[in-house]
Design an enzyme around this catalytic site. Structure first.
Site, PDB file in Angstrom:
ATOM      1  N   ASP A 223       0.839  -1.212   0.000  1.00  0.00           N
ATOM      2  CA  ASP A 223       0.000   0.000   0.000  1.00  0.00           C
ATOM      3  C   ASP A 223       0.873   1.262   0.000  1.00  0.00           C
ATOM      4  OD1 ASP A 223       0.793  -0.778   2.549  1.00  0.00           O
ATOM      5  OD2 ASP A 223      -1.083  -0.227   3.534  1.00  0.00           O
ATOM      6  N   ASP A 247       1.034  -7.224 -10.654  1.00  0.00           N
ATOM      7  CA  ASP A 247       0.032  -6.899 -11.666  1.00  0.00           C
ATOM      8  C   ASP A 247      -0.479  -5.478 -11.451  1.00  0.00           C
ATOM      9  OD1 ASP A 247      -1.915  -7.338 -13.743  1.00  0.00           O
ATOM     10  OD2 ASP A 247      -3.417  -7.593 -12.161  1.00  0.00           O
ATOM     11  N   ASP A 251       0.606  -1.718 -13.514  1.00  0.00           N
ATOM     12  CA  ASP A 251      -0.378  -0.893 -14.228  1.00  0.00           C
ATOM     13  C   ASP A 251      -0.296   0.546 -13.718  1.00  0.00           C
ATOM     14  OD1 ASP A 251      -1.487  -2.833 -15.927  1.00  0.00           O
ATOM     15  OD2 ASP A 251      -3.537  -2.165 -15.509  1.00  0.00           O
TER      16      ASP A 251
END
Ligand code: IPM
Ligand code: MG
Length: 357
Positions: A223, A247, A251
């Site tokens: 986080d 993943d 992005d």
């Protein structure tokens, strides 16, 4: 050099962009005197339509006997029904697993010409050059899953599993990559909550202390990493993380240079062919319009030359050609920021013309 390259164009814009990357590789072959042979095979939604299987056996066999694989993209709304028997994405996950492609390299590099295409301020983004290593064949993506019960009590589970060996091999690869760069490695986990992350953190710390004491090493929670990527992206060198965190973070990171349309990736195993693809997806909304940016796939072809064919000079020739195209002001719509844009094939032409020794 002779090399056989399997093309897996897939769905959406996949065929258009793969075609341009193929032309660039053909030009590289011509200029540097290599013989590349290409064969196209089915994967994803188109494979479901034609064979009922997102990864036909024939495709796996062709990939196994190739020197390298270049993939476009898979998926699209046509195959999105959550109750469907199979999905295009299953084909991609299966080829990664079948070929043992446990390491996904995703470089996030800023092209100087595109600094103003970034949604971040120049002073934050400048100097950003991160290499992500995402673990690709383990973790929650491949954990046991299932459903039980019914009505409001129906539950779904998916296990996140990592073994010591899986963590060791990806951390080793990441540490070696760091040694060839700025010698800094960040491992990202969620060890404050998840047991597999605690194992990950222990194993990574041991590998780094025992085998790579020279590499500057730190750990960041996922986080917090999401935040740092926006706030101080230029501070990171190599980042290693598990399948799902990788993943999501890649992005996010892919937006730093302004467009997903610029970023390639490589998926490698301990032996056998590597698989190269753009980070972006199949972009069904613009498929068939000849406006997609082929540069990510063209840069993936450069990674293919570098990692699977040991052709560093040729890889650099492609990257240099892309730099020249951008310097000449040529832009596809995704990076044009409202100014004049060229199409997919014209962008391919522009790169082909600039490939030289
Ligand atoms: C990626 C993609 C894939 C993934 C999908 C298409 C299965 O998002 O390569 O990042 O989640 O790994
Ligand atoms: Mg993804």
């Amino acid at each position: 050099m002779k090399a056989s390259i399997v093309l897996l164009p897939g769905d959406g814009i996949g065929p258009e962009i793969t075609q341009q990357a193929r032309r660039v590789l053909e030009k590289v072959g011509e200029v540097f005197g290599h013989e590349f042979t290409f064969s196209s095979h089915l994967i994803g939604g188109i494979a479901i339509d034609e064979t009922g299987n997102p990864l036909p056996d024939e495709t796996v066999a062709a990939c196994r006997s190739a020197d390298a694989i270049l993939l476009g993209a898979v998926g699209g709304p046509k195959w999105d029904d959550p109750s469907a028997k199979t999905r295009p994405e299953a084909g991609l996950l299966k080829i990664r697993k079948e070929l043992g492609l446990f390491a996904n390299l995703r470089p996030i590099k800023l092209f100087a010409e595109l600094v103003d295409a970034s949604p971040l301020k120049r002073e934050i983004i400048e100097g950003t050059d991160i290499l992500f290593l995402r673990e690709l064949t383990g973790g929650i993506y491949f954990g046991e899953s299932g459903r039980s019960g019914s009505g409001a009590d129906e539950t779904a589970t998916q296990a996140m599993v990592y073994s010591v060996g899986e963590v060791e091999r990806i951390v080793r690869l990441a540490a070696k990559a760091a040694q060839g760069r700025d010698n800094r490695l960040t491992s990202v986990d969620k060890a404050n909550v998840l047991e597999p992350s605690r194992l990950w953190r222990q194993v990574a710390a041991r590998v780094m202390a025992e085998e790579f004491p020279d590499v500057q090493y730190d750990v960041v929670l996922v986080d917090a990493m999401a935040m740092h990527l926006i706030n101080r992206p230029a501070d990171f060198d190599v980042v290693v993380t598990g399948n799902m965190f990788g993943d999501i973070l890649t992005d996010e990171a892919s937006m730093l240079p302004g467009s997903l349309g610029m970023l390639p990736s490589a998926s490698l195993g301990s032996d056998g062919p590597g698989l190269y693809e753009p980070i972006h997806g199949s972009a069904p909304d613009i498929a068939g319009k000849s406006i997609a940016n082929p540069l990510a796939t063209i840069l993936a072809a450069a990674m293919l030359l570098r990692h699977s064919l040991s052709a560093e000079t040729e890889a650099v020739a492609i990257e240099t050609a892309v730099g020249k195209v951008l310097a000449a002001g040529l832009r596809t719509a995704d990076i044009a920021r409202g100014s004049e844009a060229i199409g997919t094939e014209a962008m391919g032409d522009a790169v082909v013309q600039r490939i030289s020794k």
